[in-house]
Design a protein around this motif. Structure first.
Motif, mmCIF file in Angstrom:
data_model
loop_
_atom_site.group_PDB
_atom_site.id
_atom_site.type_symbol
_atom_site.label_atom_id
_atom_site.label_comp_id
_atom_site.label_asym_id
_atom_site.label_seq_id
_atom_site.Cartn_x
_atom_site.Cartn_y
_atom_site.Cartn_z
ATOM 1 N N LEU A 50 -36.767 47.013 -5.562
ATOM 2 C CA LEU A 50 -36.958 46.800 -4.128
ATOM 3 C C LEU A 50 -38.170 47.566 -3.615
ATOM 4 N N THR A 51 -38.263 48.843 -3.939
ATOM 5 C CA THR A 51 -39.412 49.610 -3.447
ATOM 6 C C THR A 51 -40.709 49.149 -4.106
ATOM 7 N N TRP A 52 -40.626 48.639 -5.325
ATOM 8 C CA TRP A 52 -41.822 48.094 -5.994
ATOM 9 C C TRP A 52 -42.359 46.911 -5.180
ATOM 10 N N GLN A 53 -41.447 46.076 -4.686
ATOM 11 C CA GLN A 53 -41.841 44.883 -3.936
ATOM 12 C C GLN A 53 -42.366 45.198 -2.537
ATOM 13 N N ILE A 54 -41.816 46.221 -1.899
ATOM 14 C CA ILE A 54 -42.218 46.468 -0.504
ATOM 15 C C ILE A 54 -43.321 47.509 -0.358
ATOM 16 N N SER A 55 -43.661 48.213 -1.438
ATOM 17 C CA SER A 55 -44.706 49.235 -1.328
ATOM 18 C C SER A 55 -46.081 48.627 -1.577
ATOM 19 N N ALA A 56 -47.072 49.347 -1.131
ATOM 20 C CA ALA A 56 -48.455 48.896 -1.295
ATOM 21 C C ALA A 56 -48.860 48.950 -2.771
ATOM 22 N N PRO A 57 -49.615 47.965 -3.239
ATOM 23 C CA PRO A 57 -50.008 47.926 -4.653
ATOM 24 C C PRO A 57 -50.837 49.125 -5.109
#
Length: 96
Positions: A50-57
């Motif tokens: 989840l945090t991988w998807q919502i955090s900045a690349p």
């Protein structure tokens, strides 16, 4: 003749601590609480994704998986506490 699970010597708490540090949830499996370990492992994975998807690349790996790593970090002392309690109870029942 095999001893019942309640009478077997529990794993050393430091070994359980090492297992919990290496693999999320496996410390709980080692102390005989596989459901709890599975839940910690699943929440670690799901919250990391989840945090991988919502955090900045441009964030670091740790920044992109921070919430999952936090759950993993919470599971480590929990597994150690359970192992330590089992160890102390066994020592009281089997004094040297």
């Amino acid at each position: 003749m095999n001893a019942s699970p309640a009478e077997r010597k529990p794993l050393n708490p430091y070994l359980v601590l090492a297992i919990a540090i290496v693999l999320p949830g496996m410390g709980h499996v080692a102390v005989g609480q596989p459901q709890r370990g599975f839940m910690f492992a699943m929440f670690t994975l799901l919250l990391s994704l989840l945090t991988w998807q919502i955090s900045a690349p441009e964030r670091s790996f740790i920044g992109r998986t921070a919430i999952g790593l936090f759950v993993w970090a919470l599971s480590i002392p929990d597994a150690y506490r359970i192992a330590r309690t089992q160890w102390e109870v066994w020592k009281r029942k089997h004094p040297s």
